[in-house]
Enzyme design. Structure first.
Site, PDB file in Angstrom:
ATOM      1  N   TYR A 162      -1.784  -1.998  10.363  1.00 21.38           N
ATOM      2  CA  TYR A 162      -1.775  -1.983   8.976  1.00 21.38           C
ATOM      3  C   TYR A 162      -0.481  -1.686   8.264  1.00 21.38           C
ATOM      4  O   TYR A 162       0.159  -2.700   7.683  1.00 21.38           O
ATOM      5  CB  TYR A 162      -2.899  -1.308   8.461  1.00 21.38           C
ATOM      6  CG  TYR A 162      -3.207  -1.247   6.930  1.00 21.38           C
ATOM      7  CD1 TYR A 162      -3.901  -2.512   6.140  1.00 21.38           C
ATOM      8  CD2 TYR A 162      -2.762  -0.424   6.144  1.00 21.38           C
ATOM      9  CE1 TYR A 162      -3.997  -2.925   4.879  1.00 21.38           C
ATOM     10  CE2 TYR A 162      -2.704  -0.563   4.633  1.00 21.38           C
ATOM     11  CZ  TYR A 162      -3.474  -1.628   4.194  1.00 21.38           C
ATOM     12  OH  TYR A 162      -3.558  -1.935   2.877  1.00 21.38           O
TER      13      TYR A 162
ATOM     14  N   SER B 212       0.851  -1.157   0.043  1.00 19.49           N
ATOM     15  CA  SER B 212       0.025   0.106  -0.038  1.00 19.49           C
ATOM     16  C   SER B 212       1.004   1.143  -0.129  1.00 19.49           C
ATOM     17  O   SER B 212       2.070   1.215   0.316  1.00 19.49           O
ATOM     18  CB  SER B 212      -1.082  -0.079   1.575  1.00 19.49           C
ATOM     19  OG  SER B 212      -1.624   1.276   1.377  1.00 19.49           O
TER      20      SER B 212
HETATM   21  N1  LIG Z   1      -8.643  -0.798  -1.175  1.00 19.46           N
HETATM   22  C1  LIG Z   1      -7.776   0.230  -0.995  1.00 19.46           C
HETATM   23  O1  LIG Z   1      -7.732   1.415  -1.153  1.00 19.46           O
HETATM   24  C2  LIG Z   1      -6.161  -0.271  -0.827  1.00 19.46           C
HETATM   25  C3  LIG Z   1      -5.314   0.849  -0.782  1.00 19.46           C
HETATM   26  C4  LIG Z   1      -4.220   0.054  -0.701  1.00 19.46           C
HETATM   27  C5  LIG Z   1      -3.651  -1.071  -0.438  1.00 19.46           C
HETATM   28  N2  LIG Z   1      -4.838  -2.108  -0.518  1.00 19.46           N
HETATM   29  C6  LIG Z   1      -4.192  -3.479  -0.598  1.00 19.46           C
HETATM   30  O2  LIG Z   1      -4.666  -4.100  -1.866  1.00 19.46           O
HETATM   31  C7  LIG Z   1      -5.076  -5.364  -1.499  1.00 19.46           C
HETATM   32  C8  LIG Z   1      -6.584  -5.403  -1.863  1.00 19.46           C
HETATM   33  O3  LIG Z   1      -7.591  -4.539  -1.183  1.00 19.46           O
HETATM   34  P1  LIG Z   1      -9.058  -4.409  -1.690  1.00 19.46           P
HETATM   35  O4  LIG Z   1      -9.472  -3.215  -0.648  1.00 19.46           O
HETATM   36  O5  LIG Z   1      -9.286  -4.420  -3.178  1.00 19.46           O
HETATM   37  O6  LIG Z   1      -9.554  -5.613  -1.142  1.00 19.46           O
HETATM   38  P2  LIG Z   1     -10.117  -7.026  -1.782  1.00 19.46           P
HETATM   39  O7  LIG Z   1     -11.384  -7.089  -1.899  1.00 19.46           O
HETATM   40  O8  LIG Z   1      -9.100  -7.096  -2.983  1.00 19.46           O
HETATM   41  O9  LIG Z   1      -9.427  -8.013  -0.552  1.00 19.46           O
HETATM   42  C9  LIG Z   1     -10.155  -8.522   0.390  1.00 19.46           C
HETATM   43  C10 LIG Z   1     -10.689  -9.860   0.252  1.00 19.46           C
HETATM   44  O10 LIG Z   1      -9.496 -10.806   1.247  1.00 19.46           O
HETATM   45  C11 LIG Z   1     -10.607 -11.533   1.945  1.00 19.46           C
HETATM   46  N3  LIG Z   1     -10.184 -12.050   3.117  1.00 19.46           N
HETATM   47  C12 LIG Z   1     -10.133 -11.333   4.252  1.00 19.46           C
HETATM   48  N4  LIG Z   1      -9.483 -11.788   5.092  1.00 19.46           N
HETATM   49  C13 LIG Z   1      -9.027 -13.078   4.621  1.00 19.46           C
HETATM   50  C14 LIG Z   1      -8.325 -14.361   5.238  1.00 19.46           C
HETATM   51  N5  LIG Z   1      -8.018 -14.318   6.500  1.00 19.46           N
HETATM   52  N6  LIG Z   1      -8.136 -15.329   4.256  1.00 19.46           N
HETATM   53  C15 LIG Z   1      -8.441 -15.145   3.098  1.00 19.46           C
HETATM   54  N7  LIG Z   1      -9.092 -14.061   2.595  1.00 19.46           N
HETATM   55  C16 LIG Z   1      -9.470 -13.132   3.511  1.00 19.46           C
HETATM   56  C17 LIG Z   1     -12.012 -10.677   1.930  1.00 19.46           C
HETATM   57  O11 LIG Z   1     -12.997 -11.666   2.109  1.00 19.46           O
HETATM   58  C18 LIG Z   1     -11.928  -9.813   0.478  1.00 19.46           C
HETATM   59  O12 LIG Z   1     -12.697 -10.892  -0.461  1.00 19.46           O
HETATM   60  C19 LIG Z   1      -4.937  -5.635  -0.074  1.00 19.46           C
HETATM   61  O13 LIG Z   1      -3.873  -6.228   0.135  1.00 19.46           O
HETATM   62  C20 LIG Z   1      -5.011  -4.158   0.450  1.00 19.46           C
HETATM   63  O14 LIG Z   1      -4.010  -4.157   1.571  1.00 19.46           O
HETATM   64  C21 LIG Z   1      -5.866  -1.441  -0.910  1.00 19.46           C
END
Ligand SMILES: NC(=O)c1ccc[n+]([C@@H]2O[C@H](COP(=O)([O-])OP(=O)(O)OC[C@H]3O[C@@H](n4cnc5c(N)ncnc54)[C@H](O)[C@@H]3O)[C@@H](O)[C@H]2O)c1
Length: 267
Positions: A166, A149
């Protein structure tokens, strides 16, 4: 020493966290399927997961499999890799996307919160990577992409979104990636990080992003820090993740690729 070249035939990618309909993981699974990969979705949400596998297969014509998996559980991760190998016989790429987040402050985080967040966001990717080393090493080829991130590089204001735990996990993920990249390169396994950000998509939300949320993220949270003047869409981040997952050689190794639309631009 491996040549690091993929064997012929259909390639296979495991994408953790690929169930949520509007998440980066799901978009990455779709992007990889469009590049010709068969897909394994590993997620804790069976409702979304089964639908995701079905819809990706329908849209791309690739095979897909959903395996209900808590990535912080070593036994479940072993089962995930076992089922993937039983179905497809190979694992070419692992995308460590699944993560959780909740407000956490240095001042008052609890042990339980620490273990929960570090368990999913740091131990999970490490367990999944450890579990795919055997098949990837046997093939002399593998690609691991860890999702980080912008937050460890430029945290949001603590008054808006305190992210101590985080950031401890994502910073650790970036540091560990460099060790894994060094250790696994001789087996033909390439490990990198993609640091995404600048999105309006709320992590973990059961609600699809709204126009109001987009407006809030653009003008309040990311104010003045998105050179394009708009937020990133999950599909745009996913294209970069898929590109790194498809890296043709070792030139990109242990790197942190910033895919945040310019939200951070570290030297
Ligand atoms: N959304 C944002 O703004 C953002 C910003 C910076 C970084 N990220 C990073 O990008 C990646 C994707 O983020 P996103 O918001 O698109 O989420 P996402 O929807 O791609 O991922 C979350 C998914 O992980 C699953 N999950 C949660 N706990 C779990 C576990 N213990 N085992 C297996 N699955 C599990 C959830 O059910 C969900 O489907 C993450 O690594 C996040 O930290 C996201």
């Amino acid at each position: 020493m491996s040549t690091g070249q993929a064997n012929s035939g259909s390639r296979v990618a495991i994408v953790t966290g690929a169930a949520r309909p509007w998440g980066i993981g799901r978009a990455t699974a779709l992007a990889l399927a469009r590049r010709g990969y068969d897909i394994v979705i590993a997620d804790v949400r069976p409702d979304w997961g089964a639908e995701a596998a079905e819809s990706i297969a329908r849209e791309t014509g690739r095979s897909s499999l959903f395996v209900a998996t808590d990535i912080s559980d070593r036994g479940q991760v072993g089962e995930l890799v076992g089922q993937s190998m039983a179905r497809f016989g190979r694992i070419d790429a692992l995308i460590n996307d699944a993560a959780i987040n909740f407000p956490s402050r240095t001042e008052d985080f609890t042990d339980d919160q620490f273990h929960r967040l570090i368990g999913v966001n740091l131990l999970g990717p490490m367990l999944c990577t450890q579990a795919v080393i055997g098949p990837m090493r046997a093939a002399g080829y593998g690609r691991v992409v860890n999702l980080a991130s912008t937050a460890p590089f430029n945290p949001p204001p603590a008054s808006m979104a305190p992210v101590s735990l985080y950031n401890a996990a994502k910073g650790g993920l970036i540091g560990w990636t460099k060790s894994a990249a060094t250790e696994l390169a001789p087996y033909g396994i390439v490990v990198n990080v993609v640091a995404v950000g600048g999105l309006s998509n709320a992590m973990g939300s059961d609600e699809a992003p709204t126009a109001e949320r987009e407006e809030y993220m653009l003008n309040v949270v990311h104010r003045g820090q998105l050179p394009w003047g708009r937020t990133m869409q999950p599909a745009e981040s996913a294209e970069i993740v898929a590109y790194v997952a498809d890296a043709p050689n070792h030139a990109l190794l242990g790197a942190t690729i910033h895919a945040s639309g310019g939200r951070v631009m570290p030297l």
